[in-house]
Scaffold this motif. Structure first.
Motif, short mmCIF file in Angstrom:
data_model
loop_
_atom_site.label_atom_id
_atom_site.label_comp_id
_atom_site.label_asym_id
_atom_site.label_seq_id
_atom_site.Cartn_x
_atom_site.Cartn_y
_atom_site.Cartn_z
N ASN B 226 -125.98 81.47 45.18
CA ASN B 226 -127.11 80.63 45.67
C ASN B 226 -126.78 79.14 45.71
OD1 ASN B 226 -128.33 79.86 42.86
ND2 ASN B 226 -128.39 82.08 42.81
N ALA B 227 -127.32 78.31 44.82
CA ALA B 227 -127.16 76.86 44.96
C ALA B 227 -125.71 76.40 44.76
CB ALA B 227 -128.06 76.13 43.98
N LEU B 228 -124.88 77.25 44.17
CA LEU B 228 -123.48 76.85 43.98
C LEU B 228 -122.75 76.68 45.32
CD1 LEU B 228 -122.43 79.20 41.03
CD2 LEU B 228 -122.97 76.78 40.92
N LEU B 229 -123.32 77.23 46.40
CA LEU B 229 -122.69 77.10 47.71
C LEU B 229 -122.77 75.68 48.25
CD1 LEU B 229 -123.91 80.38 49.46
CD2 LEU B 229 -121.66 79.91 48.50
N TRP B 230 -123.76 74.89 47.78
CA TRP B 230 -123.88 73.54 48.32
C TRP B 230 -123.93 72.46 47.24
CZ3 TRP B 230 -127.95 77.11 49.39
CH2 TRP B 230 -129.08 76.96 48.57
N SER B 231 -123.91 72.85 45.99
CA SER B 231 -124.05 71.84 44.94
C SER B 231 -122.75 71.08 44.67
CB SER B 231 -124.52 72.49 43.65
OG SER B 231 -123.51 73.38 43.18
N GLY B 232 -121.63 71.68 45.06
CA GLY B 232 -120.35 71.03 44.79
C GLY B 232 -119.55 71.71 43.69
N TYR B 233 -120.12 72.73 43.08
CA TYR B 233 -119.36 73.55 42.15
C TYR B 233 -118.46 74.49 42.95
CZ TYR B 233 -121.89 72.44 37.82
OH TYR B 233 -122.41 71.81 36.71
N MET B 234 -117.31 74.82 42.40
CA MET B 234 -116.39 75.73 43.10
C MET B 234 -116.60 77.19 42.68
SD MET B 234 -114.70 73.97 45.14
CE MET B 234 -115.75 72.56 45.34
N ASP B 235 -117.40 77.41 41.64
CA ASP B 235 -117.50 78.76 41.09
C ASP B 235 -118.08 79.77 42.08
OD1 ASP B 235 -118.25 76.57 38.86
OD2 ASP B 235 -116.95 78.11 38.02
N GLY B 236 -119.03 79.32 42.90
CA GLY B 236 -119.63 80.23 43.87
C GLY B 236 -118.60 80.72 44.89
N TYR B 237 -117.86 79.78 45.47
CA TYR B 237 -116.84 80.14 46.45
C TYR B 237 -115.71 80.94 45.80
CZ TYR B 237 -119.20 77.11 49.72
OH TYR B 237 -120.15 76.55 50.54
N PHE B 238 -115.40 80.60 44.57
CA PHE B 238 -114.36 81.34 43.85
C PHE B 238 -114.78 82.80 43.73
CE2 PHE B 238 -110.68 81.35 41.14
CZ PHE B 238 -110.90 82.41 40.26
N ALA B 239 -116.02 83.03 43.32
CA ALA B 239 -116.51 84.40 43.13
C ALA B 239 -116.55 85.15 44.47
CB ALA B 239 -117.90 84.37 42.50
N ILE B 240 -116.97 84.46 45.53
CA ILE B 240 -117.09 85.13 46.84
C ILE B 240 -115.72 85.55 47.35
CG2 ILE B 240 -117.66 84.74 49.27
CD1 ILE B 240 -120.02 83.05 48.32
N TYR B 241 -114.75 84.66 47.28
CA TYR B 241 -113.41 85.03 47.78
C TYR B 241 -112.72 86.02 46.85
CZ TYR B 241 -113.81 81.75 51.60
OH TYR B 241 -114.23 81.11 52.75
N PHE B 242 -113.08 86.00 45.58
CA PHE B 242 -112.61 87.02 44.64
C PHE B 242 -113.13 88.39 45.09
CE2 PHE B 242 -111.21 88.64 40.61
CZ PHE B 242 -112.18 89.53 40.17
N ALA B 243 -114.41 88.43 45.43
CA ALA B 243 -115.02 89.68 45.89
C ALA B 243 -114.38 90.14 47.20
CB ALA B 243 -116.52 89.49 46.07
N PHE B 244 -114.12 89.21 48.11
CA PHE B 244 -113.48 89.59 49.38
C PHE B 244 -112.08 90.13 49.14
CE2 PHE B 244 -116.19 89.14 52.81
CZ PHE B 244 -116.92 87.97 52.77
N SER B 245 -111.36 89.56 48.18
CA SER B 245 -110.01 90.07 47.93
C SER B 245 -110.10 91.52 47.44
CB SER B 245 -109.27 89.18 46.93
OG SER B 245 -109.88 89.23 45.67
N ILE B 246 -111.12 91.82 46.64
CA ILE B 246 -111.32 93.20 46.17
C ILE B 246 -111.61 94.12 47.35
CG2 ILE B 246 -112.78 94.73 44.80
CD1 ILE B 246 -113.24 92.44 42.87
N LEU B 247 -112.51 93.66 48.23
CA LEU B 247 -112.89 94.46 49.39
C LEU B 247 -111.69 94.74 50.29
CD1 LEU B 247 -116.28 93.09 50.76
CD2 LEU B 247 -115.76 95.41 50.04
N PHE B 248 -110.90 93.70 50.56
CA PHE B 248 -109.77 93.89 51.47
C PHE B 248 -108.68 94.74 50.83
CE2 PHE B 248 -111.69 91.64 54.64
CZ PHE B 248 -111.89 90.30 54.40
N PHE B 249 -108.54 94.65 49.52
CA PHE B 249 -107.56 95.49 48.85
C PHE B 249 -108.00 96.95 48.93
CE2 PHE B 249 -103.94 96.30 46.43
CZ PHE B 249 -104.23 97.21 45.43
N SER B 250 -109.27 97.17 48.73
CA SER B 250 -109.82 98.52 48.84
C SER B 250 -109.57 99.08 50.24
CB SER B 250 -111.32 98.45 48.53
OG SER B 250 -111.97 99.56 49.01
N ARG B 251 -109.75 98.23 51.24
CA ARG B 251 -109.52 98.65 52.62
C ARG B 251 -108.04 98.93 52.86
NH1 ARG B 251 -111.68 95.69 58.09
NH2 ARG B 251 -113.64 96.65 57.58
N PHE B 252 -107.18 98.09 52.27
CA PHE B 252 -105.74 98.25 52.48
C PHE B 252 -105.25 99.58 51.90
CE2 PHE B 252 -101.34 97.55 52.77
CZ PHE B 252 -100.76 97.77 51.55
#
Lengths: 197, 458
Positions: B226-252
């Protein structure tokens, strides 16, 4: 690979055998372990209630489509996501953009705008440092003791530096009595700029 | 009116430059030489990965050149060339009938999500601690010095609270934006967050097979941050790309396509440039690949995918900036404040294992992930009752957040700071990626259930 068709009884037997395959045992073991953890862990009662609610929904809908699983999952998700603050921030900023678009965009493009979020003392330090063209200054003991104030001043005045050896010092008004030997250069509501030459 | 046009022109220019840099890199590696066009996929389909690669290349070249005002024109020229090549390749594939970017509702969703995120990014000034004191303070240092090197002031004792050893991809990008405009304020540098968010809607659209599933994935990807996407914290984006890496690995694991491996690698390596925790995710990712190779027992011909020259060169290119930054830090003797691996930290680790700190830590950690775990258990129970086949990759992707959680717990046990303070101020953010990991594992189960036709996979 399970047979796609064939004898009905054989298919049932195969499905029962597959139900107790090694993965199913592993999953059931994880499930039981998790239940044990829930019952012996720390904030139990509310979570157990929520879990039981979801469990009941799952058992009620076990003969229905997998898509109905989204109901209890969404309930759990919304409980955990904490959307209230983010949603209200989105609504507020969208309203501001719609009704004050020109001013909003202009603020975005004004140099040094946005410092109103800082504490008053920090804003006044910025103002005094800029007005007096200081390249460096020191901070009084009260500023240093307050970690938030110190950090906010350090990052907000950059590239101006905070040097303990600097003759120019920013102090809070109530500290003036401790700097009787210094001369007052400038002042704002809560902050004074002094020179301790 | 002029300001609005200037603003949107900057956004467009940024997207062109960043995607162009990534596109140029992809074109050089996968579209030139003897094996030109010999690949079974169109690299244009990797548009979001191009954006992420472009961000990394942008940072790498800025590090190498050092001066912002010198690197910006070079990057713009390279980005323009890359974007022109990308348009040429896209036009060729469009002419051949391959629909690499579908229109209609895709565009509406992507544009709507980009606008929704851009509004609070633009209108809310920097306020939160990490944003003001770390990421965008670093950006201010780089902007003021016109340099990302030691002249920026990384070694000054005044800024020791600011974790000067942290990766500087976002600060460098924010400094470039403010250099373009010629001034600093508390709004403009946040535009860098928009470029980090930009690939996300495109990646989400890879999973639009079932509408309900797609909506669920979008919710679990965007709402917890939620607000981490625009507040300037990196944790939100870190978690999202972490999740995408899991998804793409599952697909691979299922597809064995190089395109999925590249997606996994890009998302995983991008985490290195967001936070220091990216090093932990990289270690977990490598361990995951090792476990995968041993448990799935693929034939040798499938393993060659890891050893192809373009893929290895691609990985080397993505890792160059972080290796270079680590070398610079070593030469400046710039160390992390946690001092992991030092004698004192190990001593603290052993003490905390025995004095009840571990129990407190596990309690706090459990509190962060309990809802995700509950959801996962509910889904597991449901698929068991419905006798739906549970794919092997589910257990493998469950391992990723579990390993990462173990790593984070270990870091907390090693921290030189007061553990209660450290937990109170950070655990909700550091465990966000673990949360995402468990929600994604649940999504994979549901997606498998919806796709399952009653036969086991080969």
């Amino acid at each position: 690979m399970r047979a796609a068709g064939g004898n009905h009884l054989k298919e049932n037997k195969l499905s029962i055998q597959r139900f107790w395959g090694y993965r199913d045992i592993l999953v059931t073991a994880i499930f039981i372990l998790a239940l044990i953890l829930l019952f012996t862990a720390f904030y139990l009662f509310a979570f157990v209630l929520i879990f039981l609610f979801c469990l009941i929904l799952v058992l009620l809908f076990r003969k229905k489509s997998l898509k109905l699983l989204f109901i209890p999952i969404t309930v759990l998700f919304l409980l955990s996501a904490g959307m209230n603050q983010a949603f209200s921030a989105l609504v507020d900023t969208s309203q501001e953009l719609v009704f004050h678009s020109q001013e909003s965009i202009k603020t975005y493009l004004i140099p040094n705008s946005g410092i109103e979020v800082l504490p008053d003392e920090v804003q006044q330090v910025i103002h005094l440092a800029g007005k007096n063209h200081l390249k460096s200054f020191s901070l009084s003991e009260k500023f240093r003791q307050d970690e938030t104030l110190y950090q906010r001043v350090s990052e907000s005045v950059w590239p101006k530096r905070i040097y303990d050896q600097s003759l120019y010092k920013m102090i809070l008004k109530e500290e003036l009595i401790h700097y009787a030997g210094c001369s007052l250069i400038d002042e704002d509501q809560k902050v004074l700029l002094i020179n301790c030459d | 009116m002029t300001e609005i046009l200037l603003f949107f022109a900057t956004v467009l220019l940024g997207v062109i430059e960043i995607s162009g840099l990534g596109g140029l890199f992809f074109w050089l590696l996968f579209n030139t030489g003897k094996k030109r066009n010999a690949h079974p996929y169109d690299w244009i389909d990797l548009f979001p990965e191009m954006l992420l690669t472009g961000l990394i290349i942008n940072y790498g070249l800025t590090l190498a050149v050092n001066k912002i005002t010198v690197s910006l024109p070079i990057l713009m020229i390279l980005g323009t060339i890359g974007f022109a090549l990308f348009l040429r390749e896209w036009f060729k594939t469009w002419q051949s009938g391959h629909q690499c970017i579908k229109f209609k509702m895709n565009q509406v969703f992507i544009i709507a999500s980009l606008i929704i995120i851009l509004i609070p990014i633009m209108l809310l000034p920097l306020r939160e601690w990490d944003a003001r004191s770390i990421w965008f303070f670093h950006a201010k240092m780089i902007y003021s010095a016109n340099s990302i090197g030691v002249n920026a002031g990384w070694l000054e004792p005044q800024i020791a609270f600011s974790h000067p050893d942290y990766p500087n991809l976002i600060p460098a990008l924010a400094a470039q934006i403010t250099t373009l405009f010629g001034f600093w304020n508390e709004y403009l540098p946040k535009l860098s967050l928009f470029f980090v968010f930009f690939p996300i809607p495109f990646m989400l659209f890879r999973y639009k097979h079932h509408l309900v599933n797609f909506i669920f994935l979008t919710l679990i990807m965007l709402l917890p941050a939620n607000a981490l996407l625009w507040s300037g914290y990196m944790d939100g984006y870190f978690a999202i790309y972490f999740a995408f890496s899991i998804l793409f690995f599952s697909r691979f694991i299922i597809s064995l396509k190089e395109v999925d491996l590249i997606s996994f690698a890009v998302c995983l390596i991008f985490l290195l440039y967001l936070k220091n925790e990216g090093m932990l995710t990289l270690i977990c990712g490598v361990l995951l690949v090792v476990v995968y190779l041993f448990t799935f027992k693929r034939p040798l011909r499938d393993l060659k995918i890891f050893t192809r020259f373009p893929f290895i060169s691609f990985m080397a290119g993505l890792l160059f900036p972080i290796i270079y930054w680590s070398g610079l830090k070593a030469s400046w003797n710039l160390q992390n404040d946690l001092q992991l691996g030092s004698f004192e930290s190990i001593k603290l680790f052993i003490e905390r294992l025995q004095d009840g700190t571990l129990r407190l830590l596990l309690k706090q950690a459990f509190f962060q992930i309990c809802f995700a775990l509950m959801a996962l258990l509910v889904i597991l129970l449901f698929v068991q009752i419905k006798k739906i086949y549970i794919p092997k990759q589910f257990f493998l992707v469950l391992l990723f957040p579990f390993l990462y959680a173990l790593g984070i717990i270990s870091v907390y046990l090693l921290t030189p700071y007061d553990i209660v303070w450290h937990l109170t101020t950070s655990i909700s953010r550091t465990f966000l990626a673990v949360n995402y990991g468990f929600w994604i594992a649940g999504y994979i189960l549901i997606e498998n259930g919806l796709n399952w036709s009653g036969t086991e996979e080969l």
